[in-house]
Design a protein around this motif. Structure first.
Motif, PDB file in Angstrom:
ATOM      1  N   SER A   1      13.620   4.131   0.325  1.00 45.95           N
ATOM      2  CA  SER A   1      14.061   4.729   1.601  1.00 45.95           C
ATOM      3  C   SER A   1      12.879   5.260   2.396  1.00 45.95           C
ATOM      4  CB  SER A   1      15.108   5.823   1.361  1.00 45.95           C
ATOM      5  OG  SER A   1      14.595   6.817   0.510  1.00 45.95           O
ATOM      6  N   THR A   2      11.898   5.837   1.709  1.00 48.38           N
ATOM      7  CA  THR A   2      10.731   6.346   2.448  1.00 48.38           C
ATOM      8  C   THR A   2       9.943   5.169   3.022  1.00 48.38           C
ATOM      9  OG1 THR A   2      10.590   8.245   0.984  1.00 48.38           O
ATOM     10  CG2 THR A   2       8.626   7.743   2.267  1.00 48.38           C
TER      11      THR A   2
ATOM     12  N   SER B   1       0.837  -1.214   0.000  1.00 46.50           N
ATOM     13  CA  SER B   1       0.000   0.000   0.000  1.00 46.50           C
ATOM     14  C   SER B   1       0.865   1.255   0.000  1.00 46.50           C
ATOM     15  CB  SER B   1      -0.906   0.048   1.230  1.00 46.50           C
ATOM     16  OG  SER B   1      -1.673  -1.097   1.293  1.00 46.50           O
ATOM     17  N   ILE B   2       1.989   1.207   0.675  1.00 47.80           N
ATOM     18  CA  ILE B   2       2.878   2.384   0.679  1.00 47.80           C
ATOM     19  C   ILE B   2       3.274   2.720  -0.758  1.00 47.80           C
ATOM     20  CG2 ILE B   2       5.202   3.197   1.307  1.00 47.80           C
ATOM     21  CD1 ILE B   2       4.914   1.592   3.936  1.00 47.80           C
ATOM     22  N   VAL B   3       3.673   1.693  -1.514  1.00 49.01           N
ATOM     23  CA  VAL B   3       4.107   1.944  -2.898  1.00 49.01           C
ATOM     24  C   VAL B   3       2.944   2.503  -3.719  1.00 49.01           C
ATOM     25  CG1 VAL B   3       5.014   0.866  -5.001  1.00 49.01           C
ATOM     26  CG2 VAL B   3       5.945   0.217  -2.770  1.00 49.01           C
ATOM     27  N   LYS B   4       1.747   1.985  -3.490  1.00 43.00           N
ATOM     28  CA  LYS B   4       0.581   2.501  -4.246  1.00 43.00           C
ATOM     29  C   LYS B   4       0.291   3.947  -3.875  1.00 43.00           C
ATOM     30  CE  LYS B   4      -1.605  -1.736  -5.498  1.00 43.00           C
ATOM     31  NZ  LYS B   4      -2.278  -2.889  -4.963  1.00 43.00           N
ATOM     32  N   MET B   5       0.447   4.270  -2.604  1.00 41.07           N
ATOM     33  CA  MET B   5       0.220   5.668  -2.192  1.00 41.07           C
ATOM     34  C   MET B   5       1.259   6.592  -2.841  1.00 41.07           C
ATOM     35  SD  MET B   5      -0.557   5.377   1.859  1.00 41.07           S
ATOM     36  CE  MET B   5      -1.896   4.374   2.500  1.00 41.07           C
TER      37      MET B   5
ATOM     38  N   THR C   1       7.842  -3.097  -4.209  1.00 42.51           N
ATOM     39  CA  THR C   1       7.333  -3.503  -2.886  1.00 42.51           C
ATOM     40  C   THR C   1       8.304  -4.473  -2.210  1.00 42.51           C
ATOM     41  OG1 THR C   1       5.063  -3.212  -3.615  1.00 42.51           O
ATOM     42  CG2 THR C   1       5.387  -4.622  -1.704  1.00 42.51           C
ATOM     43  N   ASP C   2       8.831  -5.433  -2.993  1.00 42.94           N
ATOM     44  CA  ASP C   2       9.812  -6.382  -2.422  1.00 42.94           C
ATOM     45  C   ASP C   2      11.022  -5.621  -1.860  1.00 42.94           C
ATOM     46  OD1 ASP C   2       8.213  -8.418  -3.237  1.00 42.94           O
ATOM     47  OD2 ASP C   2       9.408  -8.939  -5.018  1.00 42.94           O
TER      48      ASP C   2
END
Ligand code: F6P
Length: 601
Positions: free
Chosen positions: A487-488, A45-49, A309-310
């Motif tokens: 990194s984020t 979800s972080i990557v999608k955001m 994501t990985d």
């Protein structure tokens, strides 16, 4: 992104544009509604955001108050500035184009000027570009926030670079239209119009420029912008300031601010080069095509979101168990690794060893003005050899290593290094760009893929319409997006973000001081005066403030904050959280098995 996710986030995509949304804050400081819950999100979800936030850069203008990247007004200004650069390129004697900024803005000034000077040398032309970064070259690799507050230092460093020049196009970059260092330079340009033409790049509308008095100055950033707006009517000054939406992590202008800076300035300089050296006059269509190519870069990059994501998961796991992430890069992509790593300290309170970048060829490849900086300490040891001596012997499977390269680098060398790293850790990954037609390094690439746990390979179309230089700039942007996500995302997973706010930062300049006060207000609901008082108590380590402390100016406060060190035994700076400074009862909660920062009880 699944359709249901899109529908629920569509309103959030535009929510920040409403006049009622955090009205007192400029766009660059607003919190992005898309990432409100990023602190409790999974890596996926972080990557999608982050993808959705980055997509806001290319959002069409909706008739709102904000000009966007693709608006006519912005494209027209890009063309005008490109024509000014073209004039310098055609008559470079006694002329300069200077890019200047603080933190990431200065690092990108360095990256862009290096790339375009290289292009000039390849054409047997003399270099006309120069960079200035607040704090000097050490700021390319480490956080130097205090010089950002010094307008006089900005002005003096500009004067020094321009000694003897008769014509200077000065491009000041301040994503938030806020850095006093840049304001001082722009003011100087406005006072000497016979030599200087000022251009300002940032991502707030002009009226949201910072209006805080600057010590020893009669101007503010806002008043400088207003003078520039007046001169812009007669093309004696230029403002390139589209809104790209709030950052995924509030105020973290290294992300979209940095990407948009890179996009806009490369579009301008590329158009100027084409006009000066390839008989292709600066035209609206060319500018738009170039901007659209960057939009495609975002799509192509995030099409690999599973592998990103990985990488986020692997890096997050390393940081969570106190281990490290290393970027081993080649060419200018390595520089993006150095830049990304250098930003982790000011953004997440990270130790320099947490995320570290290394470049093949070290300072020879970097070719910075001040030369090798290794004498400044281990933080400034950036060559692959430094990695082999200082880091490799201590690597374990808990550390994450990323190889960052393209098919035009020496892939044989990548294989050699991959083999050596693989002897110490299986947690090895590759981020690799190639053109669809290129198969020259196929065998070596197969070997790298065998050695790596994951390979993020992006294949790019190289048709007649895509020049080698455009392709390279796309690779760079793509790499920046991937590394920013890694990194984020990793620091979010480590618990370094609360909601979508940085909570582990040193208050080392006036912008960060104001931001910290606001954050305390937001999280505690207490009045500004009380929050500022609480912040000062933390800075001075005092339970009771003396008159001296309360009457000192912000610069004095931030100079004291710089001297505040980490708590012993901890690898990170102590998080500045409301419970520490306000005595508000807080509870730490765990959501999805992950620390979720301080929650008011
Ligand atoms: O001072 C902190 C900082 O936010 C850096 O992290 C950032 O890169 C720099 O300021 C520059 O900000 P701006 O481009 O808005 O002047």
């Amino acid at each position: 992104m699944a359709k249901s996710d899109w529908t629920c986030s569509l309103s959030a995509i535009c929510e920040w544009e409403s006049p009622d949304y955090e009205p007192s804050l400029p766009v660059s400081e607003k919190s992005n509604p898309l990432t409100r819950d990023i602190d409790r999100a999974s890596a996926n979800s972080i990557v999608k955001m982050l993808q959705a936030c980055d997509a806001q850069m290319f959002q069409e203008e909706t008739g709102s108050t904000y000009h966007k990247l693709l608006s006519d007004q912005v494209v027209t200004t890009l063309m005008e500035v490109a024509k000014r650069v073209e004039l310098v390129l055609k008559d470079p004697e006694d002329s300069l184009v200077i890019l200047s900024g603080c933190g990431t803005s200065g690092r990108l000034a360095f990256l862009i000027t290096s790339g375009f000077n290289r292009a000039l040398r390849q054409l047997n032309q003399s270099p006309v570009y120069s960079y200035i970064i607040a704090g000097g070259d050490r700021a390319l690799l480490s956080s130097q926030e205090a010089p950002e507050d010094d307008p006089k230092l900005g002005m003096l460093s500009l004067k020094k670079v321009c000694e003897g020049k008769k014509r200077v196009l000065f491009i000041g970059i301040s994503c938030g239209l806020s850095a006093p260092f840049v304001a001082g330079q722009l003011d100087f340009c406005l006072q000497h119009p016979e030599v200087y033409t000022p251009v300002l790049v940032g991502f707030n509308p002009a009226h949201q420029a910072r209006d805080e008095p600057l010590p020893g100055c009669t101007f503010t950033f806002l008043s400088v912008v207003q003078r520039m707006q007046e001169l812009a009517k007669s093309h004696q000054a230029f403002l390139i300031n589209p809104a790209v939406g709030p950052e995924a992590i509030s105020g973290s202008s290294r992300m979209k601010g940095g990407s948009a800076t890179k996009i806009l300035l490369e579009v301008v300089l590329s158009a100027a080069h084409a006009a000066a050296f390839s008989h292709t006059p600066v035209a609206c269509n060319g500018i738009l095509l170039h901007l659209r190519a960057y939009e495609k870069t975002l799509d192509l990059t995030y099409a690999q979101s599973e592998i990103i994501t990985d990488l986020v998961e692997a890096a997050g796991e390393s940081l969570r168990c106190g281990r490290r992430v290393c970027y081993l890069g080649w060419g200018s992509l390595a520089l993006l690794g150095l830049i990304d790593a250098s930003e982790c300290n000011p953004t997440f309170g990270a130790d320099f060893e947490d995320v570290r970048g290394f470049v093949s060829g070290g300072y020879r490849e970097l070719n910075n003005k001040e030369g090798p900086l290794t004498a400044l300490g281990p933080e400034f040891c950036i060559a692959h050899e430094d990695f082999l001596h200082q880091v490799l012997p201590r690597l374990t499977d808990k550390d994450t290593v990323l190889l960052i390269y393209t098919h035009s680098d020496d892939v044989g060398k990548v294989v050699d290094l991959a083999r050596r790293v693989r002897e110490k850790t299986a947690n090895l990954h590759a981020v690799y760009h190639q053109t669809d037609e290129d198969t020259s390094a196929a065998l070596q690439q197969d070997e790298i893929s065998r050695l790596c746990l994951s390979t993020l390979k992006i294949a790019w179309l190289q048709g007649a319409s895509v020049s080698a230089s455009l392709l390279h700039m796309q690779w760079e942007l793509s790499t920046k997006l991937v590394l920013n996500a890694v990194s984020t995302g990793a620091h979010v997973l480590k618990g370094k973000i609360y909601q979508n706010h940085m909570i582990d930062v040193q208050v080392t300049n006036s912008k960060l001081y104001r931001r910290a006060t606001r954050l305390l207000q937001k999280l505690s609901g207490r009045p500004e005066s009380q929050c500022e008082e609480a912040l000062l108590k933390t800075i001075y380590g005092a339970n009771k403030l003396t008159l001296d402390m309360t009457t000192s100016d912000v610069i004095t406060h931030t100079c004291t904050a710089v001297t505040r060190t980490k708590f012993s035994g901890s690898k990170s700076f102590r998080p500045m959280c409301p419970r520490d400074v306000l005595d508000v009862p807080m509870a730490t909660t765990q959501i999805n098995g992950q620390p979720n920062g301080p929650i008011a009880a």
